[in-house]
Write a protein that holds these residues in place. Structure first.
Motif, PDB file in Angstrom:
ATOM      1  N   THR A  69      60.149 -35.419  31.855  1.00  9.84           N
ATOM      2  CA  THR A  69      58.804 -35.994  31.853  1.00  9.84           C
ATOM      3  C   THR A  69      58.752 -37.154  32.842  1.00  9.84           C
ATOM      4  O   THR A  69      59.797 -37.677  33.259  1.00  9.84           O
ATOM      5  N   ASN A  70      57.544 -37.554  33.221  1.00 10.56           N
ATOM      6  CA  ASN A  70      57.386 -38.662  34.161  1.00 10.56           C
ATOM      7  C   ASN A  70      58.115 -39.905  33.670  1.00 10.56           C
ATOM      8  O   ASN A  70      57.965 -40.302  32.523  1.00 10.56           O
ATOM      9  N   ASN A  71      58.891 -40.515  34.546  1.00 10.86           N
ATOM     10  CA  ASN A  71      59.601 -41.774  34.298  1.00 10.86           C
ATOM     11  C   ASN A  71      60.704 -41.697  33.239  1.00 10.86           C
ATOM     12  O   ASN A  71      61.312 -42.718  32.924  1.00 10.86           O
ATOM     13  N   LEU A  72      60.961 -40.544  32.669  1.00  8.42           N
ATOM     14  CA  LEU A  72      61.995 -40.428  31.643  1.00  8.42           C
ATOM     15  C   LEU A  72      63.345 -40.847  32.209  1.00  8.42           C
ATOM     16  O   LEU A  72      63.754 -40.387  33.268  1.00  8.42           O
ATOM     17  N   LEU A  73      64.032 -41.739  31.493  1.00  9.85           N
ATOM     18  CA  LEU A  73      65.383 -42.141  31.883  1.00  9.85           C
ATOM     19  C   LEU A  73      66.421 -41.253  31.212  1.00  9.85           C
ATOM     20  O   LEU A  73      67.349 -40.783  31.860  1.00  9.85           O
ATOM     21  N   ALA A  74      66.279 -41.056  29.904  1.00  8.10           N
ATOM     22  CA  ALA A  74      67.274 -40.274  29.163  1.00  8.10           C
ATOM     23  C   ALA A  74      66.697 -39.803  27.840  1.00  8.10           C
ATOM     24  O   ALA A  74      65.740 -40.376  27.318  1.00  8.10           O
ATOM     25  N   ARG A  75      67.328 -38.758  27.326  1.00  3.64           N
ATOM     26  CA  ARG A  75      67.020 -38.239  25.987  1.00  3.64           C
ATOM     27  C   ARG A  75      68.286 -38.339  25.156  1.00  3.64           C
ATOM     28  O   ARG A  75      69.381 -38.118  25.650  1.00  3.64           O
ATOM     29  N   ILE A  76      68.104 -38.649  23.880  1.00  9.37           N
ATOM     30  CA  ILE A  76      69.209 -38.726  22.939  1.00  9.37           C
ATOM     31  C   ILE A  76      68.902 -37.766  21.785  1.00  9.37           C
ATOM     32  O   ILE A  76      67.920 -37.960  21.066  1.00  9.37           O
ATOM     33  N   VAL A  77      69.721 -36.723  21.636  1.00 11.49           N
ATOM     34  CA  VAL A  77      69.528 -35.779  20.531  1.00 11.49           C
ATOM     35  C   VAL A  77      69.913 -36.492  19.235  1.00 11.49           C
ATOM     36  O   VAL A  77      71.030 -37.005  19.116  1.00 11.49           O
ATOM     37  N   ILE A  78      68.977 -36.517  18.267  1.00 13.47           N
ATOM     38  CA  ILE A  78      69.282 -37.197  17.008  1.00 13.47           C
ATOM     39  C   ILE A  78      69.155 -36.302  15.781  1.00 13.47           C
ATOM     40  O   ILE A  78      69.617 -36.695  14.704  1.00 13.47           O
ATOM     41  N   ALA A  79      68.533 -35.129  15.916  1.00 14.28           N
ATOM     42  CA  ALA A  79      68.367 -34.300  14.712  1.00 14.28           C
ATOM     43  C   ALA A  79      68.041 -32.850  15.044  1.00 14.28           C
ATOM     44  O   ALA A  79      67.415 -32.556  16.059  1.00 14.28           O
ATOM     45  N   LYS A  80      68.468 -31.992  14.117  1.00 12.51           N
ATOM     46  CA  LYS A  80      68.020 -30.610  14.097  1.00 12.51           C
ATOM     47  C   LYS A  80      66.835 -30.587  13.144  1.00 12.51           C
ATOM     48  O   LYS A  80      66.920 -31.086  12.020  1.00 12.51           O
TER      49      LYS A  80
END
Length: 173
Positions: A69-80
């Motif tokens: 996505t625009n400007n996204l730095l990082a994603r952190i998976v936290i849950a199923k």
């Protein structure tokens, strides 16, 4: 939808605040599929944002590509996700506070995580401890910054760095 294969992520964006480490990032949630092998990967962003005239407002937006996505730095998976409809209802009902200068997107995310944990039915395997998530997320983005990952603007369609807290490893560098 009960029994889906989607994941819940914490998303970090630059906040535009300089000189204040605590307010350095804008925080939100992303929901996207477990199987991301066929980009673009559709998903949804859930967050609160501040408008100078209207104060804090809740927003959810469908995304063509939840990986970039625009400007996204990082994603952190936290849950199923166990019950997506239930989870989305929790996010929609999570209070938005105006008139408190200390309240911001970070506060909203922390409260949502606490409510998700109390609910106990919207997610399955999960890491919902805000303190732990925040430490890991900040450390992860700092390591990416120090390695030069954000120094050059690359292809905005390429997946952004993703760390999986459930597996304790990087999923996308």
């Amino acid at each position: 939808m009960v029994g889906n294969k989607n994941r819940l992520y914490i998303a970090l964006y630059p906040s535009g605040v300089v000189g204040n480490e605590e307010r350095k990032y804008h925080w939100g949630f992303l929901i996207g599929p477990k199987d991301e092998s066929y980009p673009p990967v559709a998903g949804t962003r859930y967050h609160v944002k501040h408008h100078p005239l209207g104060g804090w407002i809740y927003e959810e937006a469908d995304l063509r590509n939840v990986q970039a996505t625009n400007n996204l730095l990082a994603r952190i998976v936290i849950a199923k996700i166990a019950d997506e409809d239930r989870l989305i209802n929790i996010l929609r009902r999570n209070p938005v506070v105006n008139g408190d200068p200390e309240w911001r997107c970070r506060s909203w995310v922390a409260q949502a995580l606490a409510t998700i944990a109390e609910d106990g039915r919207s997610v399955g395997t999960a890491q919902l401890d805000w303190g732990k998530i925040e430490r890991v997320a900040r450390k992860y983005v700092r390591s990416k910054t120090e390695s030069g990952r954000y120094a050059v603007i690359g292809d905005p369609k390429q997946p952004k760095p993703t760390y999986d807290m459930l597996e304790g490893k990087e999923a996308i560098s």
